[in-house]
Motif scaffolding. Structure first.
Motif, PDB file in Angstrom:
ATOM      1  N   ILE A  23      37.736  56.259  68.461  1.00  0.00           N
ATOM      2  CA  ILE A  23      38.778  55.570  69.151  1.00  0.00           C
ATOM      3  C   ILE A  23      38.291  54.066  69.031  1.00  0.00           C
ATOM      4  O   ILE A  23      39.181  53.132  68.643  1.00  0.00           O
ATOM      5  CB  ILE A  23      38.886  55.879  70.565  1.00  0.00           C
ATOM      6  N   TYR A  24      37.213  53.657  68.669  1.00  0.00           N
ATOM      7  CA  TYR A  24      36.603  52.566  68.615  1.00  0.00           C
ATOM      8  C   TYR A  24      36.785  51.871  67.231  1.00  0.00           C
ATOM      9  O   TYR A  24      37.484  50.885  66.806  1.00  0.00           O
ATOM     10  CB  TYR A  24      35.193  52.274  69.007  1.00  0.00           C
ATOM     11  N   HIS A  25      36.687  52.996  66.282  1.00  0.00           N
ATOM     12  CA  HIS A  25      36.745  52.518  65.012  1.00  0.00           C
ATOM     13  C   HIS A  25      38.031  52.220  64.713  1.00  0.00           C
ATOM     14  O   HIS A  25      38.529  51.315  63.857  1.00  0.00           O
ATOM     15  CB  HIS A  25      36.195  53.791  64.005  1.00  0.00           C
ATOM     16  N   TRP A  26      39.124  53.013  65.175  1.00  0.00           N
ATOM     17  CA  TRP A  26      40.597  52.885  64.978  1.00  0.00           C
ATOM     18  C   TRP A  26      41.166  51.465  65.680  1.00  0.00           C
ATOM     19  O   TRP A  26      42.315  51.277  65.233  1.00  0.00           O
ATOM     20  CB  TRP A  26      41.215  54.192  65.348  1.00  0.00           C
ATOM     21  N   LEU A  27      40.160  51.039  66.518  1.00  0.00           N
ATOM     22  CA  LEU A  27      40.620  49.552  67.031  1.00  0.00           C
ATOM     23  C   LEU A  27      40.670  48.588  65.837  1.00  0.00           C
ATOM     24  O   LEU A  27      41.587  47.422  65.756  1.00  0.00           O
ATOM     25  CB  LEU A  27      39.729  49.072  68.028  1.00  0.00           C
ATOM     26  N   PHE A  28      39.745  48.837  64.922  1.00  0.00           N
ATOM     27  CA  PHE A  28      39.702  47.942  63.728  1.00  0.00           C
ATOM     28  C   PHE A  28      40.520  48.128  62.515  1.00  0.00           C
ATOM     29  O   PHE A  28      40.779  47.127  61.805  1.00  0.00           O
ATOM     30  CB  PHE A  28      38.226  47.764  63.412  1.00  0.00           C
ATOM     31  N   VAL A  29      40.653  49.364  62.239  1.00  0.00           N
ATOM     32  CA  VAL A  29      41.095  49.850  60.831  1.00  0.00           C
ATOM     33  C   VAL A  29      42.532  49.321  60.813  1.00  0.00           C
ATOM     34  O   VAL A  29      42.987  48.618  59.859  1.00  0.00           O
ATOM     35  CB  VAL A  29      41.121  51.314  60.573  1.00  0.00           C
ATOM     36  N   PRO A  30      43.439  49.500  61.563  1.00  0.00           N
ATOM     37  CA  PRO A  30      44.802  49.202  61.601  1.00  0.00           C
ATOM     38  C   PRO A  30      45.176  47.706  61.203  1.00  0.00           C
ATOM     39  O   PRO A  30      45.810  47.470  60.556  1.00  0.00           O
ATOM     40  CB  PRO A  30      45.763  49.672  62.717  1.00  0.00           C
ATOM     41  N   LEU A  31      44.328  46.891  61.996  1.00  0.00           N
ATOM     42  CA  LEU A  31      44.358  45.439  61.582  1.00  0.00           C
ATOM     43  C   LEU A  31      43.940  44.896  60.167  1.00  0.00           C
ATOM     44  O   LEU A  31      44.421  44.172  59.836  1.00  0.00           O
ATOM     45  CB  LEU A  31      43.751  44.564  62.963  1.00  0.00           C
ATOM     46  N   THR A  32      42.915  45.746  59.827  1.00  0.00           N
ATOM     47  CA  THR A  32      42.529  45.500  58.467  1.00  0.00           C
ATOM     48  C   THR A  32      43.776  45.733  57.298  1.00  0.00           C
ATOM     49  O   THR A  32      44.051  44.610  56.554  1.00  0.00           O
ATOM     50  CB  THR A  32      41.108  46.146  58.095  1.00  0.00           C
ATOM     51  N   LEU A  33      44.293  46.872  57.639  1.00  0.00           N
ATOM     52  CA  LEU A  33      45.325  47.000  56.683  1.00  0.00           C
ATOM     53  C   LEU A  33      46.499  46.505  56.927  1.00  0.00           C
ATOM     54  O   LEU A  33      47.085  46.068  55.902  1.00  0.00           O
ATOM     55  CB  LEU A  33      45.683  48.675  56.917  1.00  0.00           C
ATOM     56  N   GLY A  34      46.846  45.960  58.151  1.00  0.00           N
ATOM     57  CA  GLY A  34      48.049  45.243  58.240  1.00  0.00           C
ATOM     58  C   GLY A  34      47.887  43.739  57.887  1.00  0.00           C
ATOM     59  O   GLY A  34      48.770  43.283  57.283  1.00  0.00           O
ATOM     60  N   LEU A  35      46.637  43.111  58.196  1.00  0.00           N
ATOM     61  CA  LEU A  35      46.447  41.826  57.869  1.00  0.00           C
ATOM     62  C   LEU A  35      46.222  41.516  56.313  1.00  0.00           C
ATOM     63  O   LEU A  35      46.548  40.650  55.682  1.00  0.00           O
ATOM     64  CB  LEU A  35      45.351  41.057  58.500  1.00  0.00           C
ATOM     65  N   ALA A  36      45.694  42.589  55.744  1.00  0.00           N
ATOM     66  CA  ALA A  36      45.665  42.715  54.238  1.00  0.00           C
ATOM     67  C   ALA A  36      47.005  42.381  53.433  1.00  0.00           C
ATOM     68  O   ALA A  36      47.331  41.639  52.653  1.00  0.00           O
ATOM     69  CB  ALA A  36      45.123  43.844  53.656  1.00  0.00           C
ATOM     70  N   LEU A  37      48.153  43.039  54.161  1.00  0.00           N
ATOM     71  CA  LEU A  37      49.524  42.779  53.807  1.00  0.00           C
ATOM     72  C   LEU A  37      50.156  41.638  54.082  1.00  0.00           C
ATOM     73  O   LEU A  37      50.337  40.709  52.991  1.00  0.00           O
ATOM     74  CB  LEU A  37      50.490  43.963  54.181  1.00  0.00           C
ATOM     75  N   ILE A  38      49.738  40.918  55.055  1.00  0.00           N
ATOM     76  CA  ILE A  38      50.127  39.463  55.595  1.00  0.00           C
ATOM     77  C   ILE A  38      49.538  38.437  54.703  1.00  0.00           C
ATOM     78  O   ILE A  38      50.089  37.479  54.141  1.00  0.00           O
ATOM     79  CB  ILE A  38      49.871  39.367  57.291  1.00  0.00           C
ATOM     80  N   MET A  39      48.182  38.381  54.707  1.00  0.00           N
ATOM     81  CA  MET A  39      47.575  37.453  54.076  1.00  0.00           C
ATOM     82  C   MET A  39      47.886  37.529  52.330  1.00  0.00           C
ATOM     83  O   MET A  39      47.977  36.439  51.676  1.00  0.00           O
ATOM     84  CB  MET A  39      46.018  37.544  54.135  1.00  0.00           C
ATOM     85  N   GLY A  40      48.209  38.581  52.072  1.00  0.00           N
ATOM     86  CA  GLY A  40      48.492  38.855  50.649  1.00  0.00           C
ATOM     87  C   GLY A  40      49.563  38.021  50.292  1.00  0.00           C
ATOM     88  O   GLY A  40      50.004  37.421  49.202  1.00  0.00           O
ATOM     89  N   ILE A  41      50.658  38.308  51.133  1.00  0.00           N
ATOM     90  CA  ILE A  41      52.082  37.807  51.054  1.00  0.00           C
ATOM     91  C   ILE A  41      51.822  36.205  51.192  1.00  0.00           C
ATOM     92  O   ILE A  41      52.617  35.341  50.275  1.00  0.00           O
ATOM     93  CB  ILE A  41      53.071  38.161  52.208  1.00  0.00           C
ATOM     94  N   MET A  42      51.105  35.661  52.102  1.00  0.00           N
ATOM     95  CA  MET A  42      50.966  34.274  52.282  1.00  0.00           C
ATOM     96  C   MET A  42      50.244  33.717  51.291  1.00  0.00           C
ATOM     97  O   MET A  42      50.766  32.416  50.736  1.00  0.00           O
ATOM     98  CB  MET A  42      49.882  34.008  53.579  1.00  0.00           C
ATOM     99  N   GLU A  43      49.516  34.276  50.492  1.00  0.00           N
ATOM    100  CA  GLU A  43      48.814  33.575  49.387  1.00  0.00           C
ATOM    101  C   GLU A  43      49.598  33.676  48.078  1.00  0.00           C
ATOM    102  O   GLU A  43      49.841  32.808  47.274  1.00  0.00           O
ATOM    103  CB  GLU A  43      47.596  34.327  48.828  1.00  0.00           C
ATOM    104  N   THR A  44      50.709  34.776  48.007  1.00  0.00           N
ATOM    105  CA  THR A  44      51.585  34.898  46.901  1.00  0.00           C
ATOM    106  C   THR A  44      52.380  33.490  47.007  1.00  0.00           C
ATOM    107  O   THR A  44      52.866  33.058  45.919  1.00  0.00           O
ATOM    108  CB  THR A  44      52.489  36.124  47.037  1.00  0.00           C
ATOM    109  N   CYS A  45      52.946  33.215  48.354  1.00  0.00           N
ATOM    110  CA  CYS A  45      53.844  32.171  48.511  1.00  0.00           C
ATOM    111  C   CYS A  45      52.934  30.801  48.041  1.00  0.00           C
ATOM    112  O   CYS A  45      53.612  29.977  47.260  1.00  0.00           O
ATOM    113  CB  CYS A  45      54.073  31.975  50.001  1.00  0.00           C
ATOM    114  N   TYR A  46      51.865  30.665  48.255  1.00  0.00           N
ATOM    115  CA  TYR A  46      50.907  29.608  47.823  1.00  0.00           C
ATOM    116  C   TYR A  46      50.949  29.796  46.081  1.00  0.00           C
ATOM    117  O   TYR A  46      50.996  28.457  45.471  1.00  0.00           O
ATOM    118  CB  TYR A  46      49.640  29.857  47.969  1.00  0.00           C
ATOM    119  N   TYR A  47      50.752  30.755  45.526  1.00  0.00           N
ATOM    120  CA  TYR A  47      50.736  30.805  44.233  1.00  0.00           C
ATOM    121  C   TYR A  47      52.106  30.635  43.445  1.00  0.00           C
ATOM    122  O   TYR A  47      52.029  29.815  42.546  1.00  0.00           O
ATOM    123  CB  TYR A  47      50.403  32.259  43.743  1.00  0.00           C
ATOM    124  N   ARG A  48      53.166  30.965  44.232  1.00  0.00           N
ATOM    125  CA  ARG A  48      54.470  30.777  43.493  1.00  0.00           C
ATOM    126  C   ARG A  48      54.858  29.119  43.556  1.00  0.00           C
ATOM    127  O   ARG A  48      55.639  28.633  42.797  1.00  0.00           O
ATOM    128  CB  ARG A  48      55.625  31.505  44.404  1.00  0.00           C
TER     129      ARG A  48
END
Length: 531
Positions: free
Chosen positions: A25-50
C-alpha cells in the motif's frame, strides 16, 4: 509440507499478510504518480522541442523536479517489497521462484537499467546535450518506468492466472514451460493496461491540483504571478485532456479486466457484487447495504437490503450476454453450473477431495522414487497429474476459507468506480473551462482541483485492494493458499518488522510530502531569456 504447516502459527500468517499489505500500500502511493508524471513531463518537453520556447522548458523542468522527488521514494519502498518474498514467503518463493522470479529479473535487468541510464541525463543534461537527445532521455525514463510496471504486473497477474508452467514432483517446484504464455497472458495484458492508464489519471489529477494551487496562492512578485498563471493554465489544459482520455480508457480496460475476472476468478466477482445466489440476466449492483464490519450470511442466499441495480448488466459484463449465467458464492461452492469454457463446475467438496488426493499421490510418488519402485512411481505420478489442478484445495478445510471478506471487496470496488466517474466528470469540466473561459480567478475550481488529489489516491488504492483482497485465500489462484506459502518464522519477528516498516514508511511518506510541498510552494524557476 503438511508437517511444516502444522508448525506455522496463524499469527505468523496474519502478520505476514499484514506486513506485505502495508508495504504494498505504501509503495503504491508512489508508483502511480511516477507513471502519470512520466507522461505529463514528456508532453511538456515535447512542446518545448517543437516550439523552442523557453516557457515550455521551464514547465517541463518543474514537473520533472516533482517526478524526481516521487521517483526516489518509490524505488526505496519497492526494494523492500521484493525482499519480503524471501523473508516472509519462502515456501511460495521455493515453489514458484523459477516462474515468478523471471519477470522480476527482466524488470531489473532491462527496465531498471533503462531508467537508471537516462534519468541522469534528464535531470542533469539540460544545456549539455541536444534538445532532441534530452527529449529522448525524458521519454525513455518514462518508458523504463512503464516497462518496469509491465514486468511486475506480469508477475502479479501470473499469481492470479497461473499459465505456462508445470509442477515437477522431483524438485518440488513449479517450472516454466512457456515464457511467452506467462508474459503475454490476457490477464497480464488487461492488468497492465488498466493499471498504467489509471496511473495516468493520477498524474493528471496531481498536475491539475498543483496548478490549481499556483493559481490559488497569493504572489508577492507580479512577474512571478504572471508566469505561474501561464504555466498553471497550460498545465491544466494538457492534464485535463490526458485525464479525460485516460478516464475513458480506464473504463474500457476495467471492463476487459472484469470480464477476465469473471472467467478465471468467479469468487472474486461474486464478492465484489455481494452476489450470493447467481442466475441468468443478473443485474449490476449500484449500491446496497453490506455491513462493512462483518461477513454477511451469504449461505442464506438473501440479497443485501436496499439493493439498487442495473438490470442484466452484470451478466453482460461477465459473459457479454444480457442473459448469461453468473454464479454466486453459493453456486461456486456447490458447483454443477456450466462454466464459460463449456465444462461443468466442480463442487468445492470435490475440489478439496481431489486436492487431498494430489497431495497424497505426491507423497507416495516421492516415497516410491526413494524405494526405486518405478511401477508405483508411474501410478502415483499419473494420479498426481490427474488431480494437480486442484492441489491447493487439499489445504482447504472449510468452505468459508475460500470466500474473501465480502464487505471490503464490495465497498472498495464501488469506491473505485464511483471516484472514477467523478474524475471523468471533473476532467470534462476542466477541459471545457480551460479552453473556453478564463480560469485564473475561478476559486471554486481551484479548491475542487486541490480537494480531488487525495481522492485520486483513495481510488487507486481501492483498486489494488479489490484485486488482491478478492483473490483470498490464494497466494496463487487454486494452487497455493496463503497459509501454505508463508515462511516458518516466529510471529514475534514479523510483528517487530511490521512496526519498523510502519514507522519507516510513514517517515518516508512524511518526508516526501514535506519536500514536495516545499517544491510546489517555491514554484517553478524561470529563465529570463527566450531561446
Amino acid at each position: 509440507m503438511n508437517d511444516l504447516l502444522l508448525s506455522i502459527s496463524a499469527g505468523t500468517v496474519d502478520w505476514s499478510r499484514a506486513q506485505f499489505a502495508l508495504t504494498a500500500i505504501y509503495h503504491w502511493l508512489f508508483v502511480p504518480l511516477t507513471l502519470g508524471l512520466a507522461l505529463i513531463m514528456g508532453i511538456m518537453e515535447t512542446c518545448y522541442y517543437r516550439t523552442g520556447k523557453v516557457f515550455w522548458k521551464d514547465t517541463a523542468r518543474f514537473w520533472q523536479k516533482l517526478f524526481g522527488i516521487n521517483f526516489a521514494m518509490g524505488v526505496a519502498t519497492g526494494i523492500i517489497l521484493e525482499f519480503e518474498f524471501g523473508t516472509n514467503w519462502s515456501n511460495y518463493s521455493w515453489l514458484v521462484g523459477d516462474i515468478f522470479g523471471a519477470p522480476l529479473a527482466v524488470e531489473g535487468i532491462v527496465a531498471f537499467f533503462l531508467e537508471a541510464t537516462f534519468v541522469g541525463v534528464m535531470f542533469f543534461g539540460w544545456n549539455k546535450v541536444s534538445r532532441g537527445f534530452h527529449l529522448a532521455s525524458t521519454w525513455l525514463t518514462g518508458l523504463g518506468a512503464t516497462i518496469s510496471a509491465w514486468w511486475i504486473l506480469v508477475a502479479n497477474a501470473w499469481m492470479q492466472y497461473p499459465v505456462g508452467q508445470a509442477f515437477n514432483p522431483d524438485t518440488m517446484r513449479n517450472e516454466m514451460t512457456s515464457f511467452a504464455e506467462v508474459a503475454l497472458s490476457p490477464f497480464a495484458v488487461d492488468k497492465f493496461l488498466h493499471t498504467v492508464i489509471s496511473a495516468w489519471v493520477i498524474g493528471a489529477i496531481f498536475t491539475v491540483a498543483v496548478s490549481c494551487y499556483l493559481l490559488f496562492k497569493k504572489h508577492r512578485d507580479a512577474s512571478q504571478a504572471a508566469n505561474d498563471r501561464r504555466l498553471a493554465v497550460q498545465s491544466i489544459r494538457i492534464a485535463s485532456i490526458v485525464g479525460l482520455a485516460a478516464s475513458l480508457l480506464a473504463m474500457h480496460t476495467g471492463d476487459s479486466s472484469a470480464y477476465m475476472v469473471a472467467k478465471s476468478q468467479p469468487m472474486k466477482l461474486a464478492a465484489m457484487e455481494a452476489l450470493y445466489d447467481g442466475g441468468k440476466g443478473e443485474g449490476l449492483t449500484l449500491v446496497a447495504w453490506v455491513n462493512p464490519f462483518e461477513q454477511p450470511d451469504y449461505a442464506s442466499g438473501e440479497e443485501p437490503p436496499m439493493k439498487i441495480s442495473m438490470p442484466k448488466m452484470l451478466s453482460f459484463l461477465a459473459t457479454r450476454d444480457f442473459e448469461g449465467y453468473v454464479p454466486g458464492i453459493n453456486d461456486i461452492i456447490k458447483g454443477g453450473y456450466t462454466q464459460p469454457d463449456g465444462t461443468t463446475a466442480v463442487s468445492l467438496d470435490e475440489k478439496m477431495e481431489r486436492g487431498r488426493q494430489a497431495i497424497s499421490a505426491l507423497s507416495a510418488y516421492r516415497e516410491a522414487k526413494e524405494l526405486k519402485d518405478d511401477d508405483e512411481a508411474v501410478r502415483q505420478r499419473k494420479a498426481l497429474d490427474e488431480n494437480m489442478k486442484y492441489f491447493g484445495y487439499g489445504y482447504i478445510s472449510d468452505a468459508e476459507q475460500t470466500v474473501p471478506f465480502i464487505p471490503v471487496c464490495f465497498w472498495a470496488f464501488r469506491l473505485m468506480v464511483g471516484l472514477g466517474m467523478l474524475f471523468l466528470l471533473f476532467f470534462a469540466v476542466t477541459t471545457f473551462l480551460s479552453y473556453k473561459k478564463d480560469i485564473t480567478n475561478m476559486r471554486w475550481l481551484h479548491i475542487t482541483g486541490m480537494a480531488l488529489l487525495p481522492l485520486g489516491y483513495v481510488a487507486s488504492e481501492a483498486g489494488w485492494i479489490v484485486a488482491e483482497f478478492g483473490r483470498q485465500p490464494w497466494t496463487i489462484q487454486d494452487m497455493l493458499p496463503t497459509w501454505a506459502a508463508v515462511s516458518d518464522i516466529g510471529s514475534g519477528s514479523v510483528i517487530l518488522t511490521f512496526f519498523i516498516f510502519l514507522a519507516l514508511f510513514t517517515l518516508l511518506l512524511a518526508v516526501e510530502i514535506n519536500i514536495m510541498c516545499k517544491a510546489v510552494k517555491k514554484g517553478p524557476e524561470y529563465e529570463t531569456d527566450e531561446e
